[in-house]
Motif scaffolding. Sequence first.
Motif, PDB file in Angstrom:
ATOM      1  N   LEU A  12      15.134  75.679  76.632  1.00  0.00           N
ATOM      2  CA  LEU A  12      15.651  76.673  75.709  1.00  0.00           C
ATOM      3  C   LEU A  12      15.349  78.066  76.254  1.00  0.00           C
ATOM      4  O   LEU A  12      14.258  78.588  76.079  1.00  0.00           O
ATOM      5  N   PRO A  13      16.295  78.709  76.919  1.00  0.00           N
ATOM      6  CA  PRO A  13      16.032  80.023  77.476  1.00  0.00           C
ATOM      7  C   PRO A  13      16.106  81.102  76.415  1.00  0.00           C
ATOM      8  O   PRO A  13      16.796  80.957  75.412  1.00  0.00           O
ATOM      9  N   VAL A  14      15.391  82.163  76.620  1.00  0.00           N
ATOM     10  CA  VAL A  14      15.505  83.330  75.749  1.00  0.00           C
ATOM     11  C   VAL A  14      16.470  84.302  76.399  1.00  0.00           C
ATOM     12  O   VAL A  14      16.214  84.812  77.487  1.00  0.00           O
ATOM     13  N   PRO A  15      17.629  84.562  75.768  1.00  0.00           N
ATOM     14  CA  PRO A  15      18.654  85.387  76.393  1.00  0.00           C
ATOM     15  C   PRO A  15      18.316  86.860  76.332  1.00  0.00           C
ATOM     16  O   PRO A  15      17.439  87.295  75.587  1.00  0.00           O
ATOM     17  N   ASP A  16      19.073  87.621  77.092  1.00  0.00           N
ATOM     18  CA  ASP A  16      18.989  89.065  77.034  1.00  0.00           C
ATOM     19  C   ASP A  16      19.353  89.520  75.627  1.00  0.00           C
ATOM     20  O   ASP A  16      20.275  89.009  75.011  1.00  0.00           O
ATOM     21  N   ASP A 135      29.703  87.304  69.703  1.00  0.00           N
ATOM     22  CA  ASP A 135      28.685  87.808  68.785  1.00  0.00           C
ATOM     23  C   ASP A 135      28.378  86.825  67.663  1.00  0.00           C
ATOM     24  O   ASP A 135      27.243  86.739  67.202  1.00  0.00           O
ATOM     25  N   TRP A 136      29.391  86.110  67.208  1.00  0.00           N
ATOM     26  CA  TRP A 136      29.233  85.197  66.081  1.00  0.00           C
ATOM     27  C   TRP A 136      29.671  83.796  66.474  1.00  0.00           C
ATOM     28  O   TRP A 136      30.547  83.617  67.316  1.00  0.00           O
ATOM     29  N   VAL A 137      29.059  82.797  65.824  1.00  0.00           N
ATOM     30  CA  VAL A 137      29.414  81.402  66.085  1.00  0.00           C
ATOM     31  C   VAL A 137      29.505  80.662  64.748  1.00  0.00           C
ATOM     32  O   VAL A 137      28.711  80.903  63.824  1.00  0.00           O
ATOM     33  N   ALA A 166      29.508  96.713  56.599  1.00  0.00           N
ATOM     34  CA  ALA A 166      28.145  97.042  57.022  1.00  0.00           C
ATOM     35  C   ALA A 166      28.097  98.475  57.563  1.00  0.00           C
ATOM     36  O   ALA A 166      28.815  98.824  58.490  1.00  0.00           O
ATOM     37  N   ILE A 167      27.260  99.302  56.960  1.00  0.00           N
ATOM     38  CA  ILE A 167      27.138 100.688  57.406  1.00  0.00           C
ATOM     39  C   ILE A 167      26.308 100.768  58.674  1.00  0.00           C
ATOM     40  O   ILE A 167      26.657 101.454  59.637  1.00  0.00           O
ATOM     41  N   ASP A 168      25.191 100.054  58.699  1.00  0.00           N
ATOM     42  CA  ASP A 168      24.292 100.038  59.851  1.00  0.00           C
ATOM     43  C   ASP A 168      24.383  98.674  60.506  1.00  0.00           C
ATOM     44  O   ASP A 168      23.837  97.694  60.007  1.00  0.00           O
ATOM     45  N   ARG A 169      25.079  98.565  61.634  1.00  0.00           N
ATOM     46  CA  ARG A 169      25.289  97.270  62.266  1.00  0.00           C
ATOM     47  C   ARG A 169      24.000  96.649  62.786  1.00  0.00           C
ATOM     48  O   ARG A 169      23.932  95.445  62.975  1.00  0.00           O
ATOM     49  N   SER A 170      22.985  97.446  63.020  1.00  0.00           N
ATOM     50  CA  SER A 170      21.726  96.894  63.486  1.00  0.00           C
ATOM     51  C   SER A 170      21.022  96.106  62.380  1.00  0.00           C
ATOM     52  O   SER A 170      20.070  95.389  62.641  1.00  0.00           O
ATOM     53  N   ARG A 171      21.515  96.237  61.136  1.00  0.00           N
ATOM     54  CA  ARG A 171      20.870  95.564  60.016  1.00  0.00           C
ATOM     55  C   ARG A 171      21.736  94.431  59.460  1.00  0.00           C
ATOM     56  O   ARG A 171      21.594  94.022  58.326  1.00  0.00           O
ATOM     57  N   TYR A 172      22.661  93.944  60.266  1.00  0.00           N
ATOM     58  CA  TYR A 172      23.434  92.762  59.890  1.00  0.00           C
ATOM     59  C   TYR A 172      22.496  91.609  59.527  1.00  0.00           C
ATOM     60  O   TYR A 172      21.430  91.436  60.111  1.00  0.00           O
ATOM     61  N   ALA A 173      22.949  90.761  58.613  1.00  0.00           N
ATOM     62  CA  ALA A 173      22.257  89.495  58.397  1.00  0.00           C
ATOM     63  C   ALA A 173      22.423  88.624  59.635  1.00  0.00           C
ATOM     64  O   ALA A 173      23.403  88.745  60.371  1.00  0.00           O
ATOM     65  N   ASN A 174      21.447  87.743  59.865  1.00  0.00           N
ATOM     66  CA  ASN A 174      21.523  86.835  61.006  1.00  0.00           C
ATOM     67  C   ASN A 174      22.490  85.691  60.772  1.00  0.00           C
ATOM     68  O   ASN A 174      22.890  85.010  61.717  1.00  0.00           O
ATOM     69  N   ALA A 175      22.837  85.462  59.492  1.00  0.00           N
ATOM     70  CA  ALA A 175      23.715  84.343  59.178  1.00  0.00           C
ATOM     71  C   ALA A 175      24.489  84.637  57.909  1.00  0.00           C
ATOM     72  O   ALA A 175      24.058  85.415  57.050  1.00  0.00           O
ATOM     73  N   PHE A 190      28.134  80.589  59.488  1.00  0.00           N
ATOM     74  CA  PHE A 190      28.197  81.479  60.645  1.00  0.00           C
ATOM     75  C   PHE A 190      26.813  82.030  61.002  1.00  0.00           C
ATOM     76  O   PHE A 190      26.020  82.354  60.127  1.00  0.00           O
ATOM     77  N   TYR A 191      26.586  82.172  62.315  1.00  0.00           N
ATOM     78  CA  TYR A 191      25.335  82.730  62.820  1.00  0.00           C
ATOM     79  C   TYR A 191      25.637  83.780  63.886  1.00  0.00           C
ATOM     80  O   TYR A 191      26.611  83.651  64.636  1.00  0.00           O
ATOM     81  N   ARG A 192      24.759  84.767  63.967  1.00  0.00           N
ATOM     82  CA  ARG A 192      24.845  85.741  65.053  1.00  0.00           C
ATOM     83  C   ARG A 192      24.186  85.172  66.301  1.00  0.00           C
ATOM     84  O   ARG A 192      23.122  84.560  66.228  1.00  0.00           O
ATOM     85  N   ARG A 193      24.807  85.392  67.438  1.00  0.00           N
ATOM     86  CA  ARG A 193      24.197  84.933  68.694  1.00  0.00           C
ATOM     87  C   ARG A 193      22.845  85.596  68.928  1.00  0.00           C
ATOM     88  O   ARG A 193      21.951  85.022  69.567  1.00  0.00           O
ATOM     89  N   GLN A 194      22.676  86.777  68.395  1.00  0.00           N
ATOM     90  CA  GLN A 194      21.444  87.534  68.601  1.00  0.00           C
ATOM     91  C   GLN A 194      20.229  86.862  67.968  1.00  0.00           C
ATOM     92  O   GLN A 194      19.079  87.234  68.261  1.00  0.00           O
ATOM     93  N   CYS A 195      20.450  85.855  67.121  1.00  0.00           N
ATOM     94  CA  CYS A 195      19.302  85.191  66.492  1.00  0.00           C
ATOM     95  C   CYS A 195      18.645  84.171  67.416  1.00  0.00           C
ATOM     96  O   CYS A 195      17.599  83.604  67.070  1.00  0.00           O
ATOM     97  N   LEU A 196      19.198  83.910  68.594  1.00  0.00           N
ATOM     98  CA  LEU A 196      18.653  82.880  69.475  1.00  0.00           C
ATOM     99  C   LEU A 196      17.205  83.132  69.886  1.00  0.00           C
ATOM    100  O   LEU A 196      16.406  82.190  69.894  1.00  0.00           O
ATOM    101  N   PRO A 197      16.782  84.344  70.243  1.00  0.00           N
ATOM    102  CA  PRO A 197      15.367  84.521  70.608  1.00  0.00           C
ATOM    103  C   PRO A 197      14.402  84.121  69.494  1.00  0.00           C
ATOM    104  O   PRO A 197      13.394  83.447  69.749  1.00  0.00           O
ATOM    105  N   SER A 198      14.711  84.512  68.247  1.00  0.00           N
ATOM    106  CA  SER A 198      13.818  84.140  67.145  1.00  0.00           C
ATOM    107  C   SER A 198      13.859  82.645  66.895  1.00  0.00           C
ATOM    108  O   SER A 198      12.840  82.025  66.558  1.00  0.00           O
ATOM    109  N   LEU A 199      15.032  82.038  67.076  1.00  0.00           N
ATOM    110  CA  LEU A 199      15.156  80.592  66.908  1.00  0.00           C
ATOM    111  C   LEU A 199      14.355  79.855  67.979  1.00  0.00           C
ATOM    112  O   LEU A 199      13.646  78.880  67.696  1.00  0.00           O
ATOM    113  N   THR A 200      14.446  80.330  69.194  1.00  0.00           N
ATOM    114  CA  THR A 200      13.702  79.716  70.291  1.00  0.00           C
ATOM    115  C   THR A 200      12.198  79.816  70.054  1.00  0.00           C
ATOM    116  O   THR A 200      11.451  78.844  70.258  1.00  0.00           O
TER     117      THR A 200
END
Length: 246
Positions: A12-16, A135-137, A166-175, A190-200
């Motif tokens: 399970l790699p931690v992505p960029d 970005d989303w899956v 969403a006004i502030d995109r950095s504060r999107y929900a993870n799912a 739906f999930y954000r791809r950006q949640c992979l590091p926390s999931l890992t």
Amino acid sequence: MRSLRVYVLECLPVPDQAMCSAIPSPNYHLALSGIVLAGGLSSRMGRDKALILVEGVPLLRRVCDVALSCIGQVSGQVSGQVSGQVYIVTPWPERYVDILPETCRVIREVPLPEETTPHGPLVGFAQGLAHVETDWVLLLACDLPQLKAEVVQGWVKQLEQTRENAIDRSRYANALLPRNPKGWEPLCGFYRRQCLPSLTEFINQGGRSFQRWLAQHPVQELLVSDTRIFFNCNTPADLEQLEIQD
């Protein structure tokens, strides 16, 4: 027997943390990938649920077709941008070679180091998510016989609206997930791809529960009018109930 592309993920790699931009599809304003999990042992059913025929079509194929209908087809490839893809995550790719759409990609689910028992859908999701570039899956279980393409396509529009509001995109929900009285419906949303590091990190610390992982992160509710769509086939009695409903 036709050939099947199988992708093996050994760890399970931690992505960029950087997120890729997405090409719009003809149907939607965001590029979306799909992951279909087909790793359950079907012990209560007594046979492979993914291969059970519903209206003459294997369950796994039905769910894959729904996912494909939501991804859309990207008309062109632009440098630095990505298009959506549907991935099937399973320990047994050879079982399904003859029923899967050729446009899907298969990820061979592999055991984690020093583990011999089944590790559950959370790890399978993480192994599939490591391949996603959008970005989303959309995550789906393979045993949802009442899943309808037009319903899930409506959910995609709801996801688009959520992003636009969403006004502030950095504060999107993870799912973006449906909710039931017991908690979230983690295998149909739906999930954000950006949640992979926390999931890992959660998995590496021994976590295997979707509900416990989701409790640690912001999740937005996906509004669903008909909860019968979440009916899944776990036992022969469930299958009989489905046949009665049909």
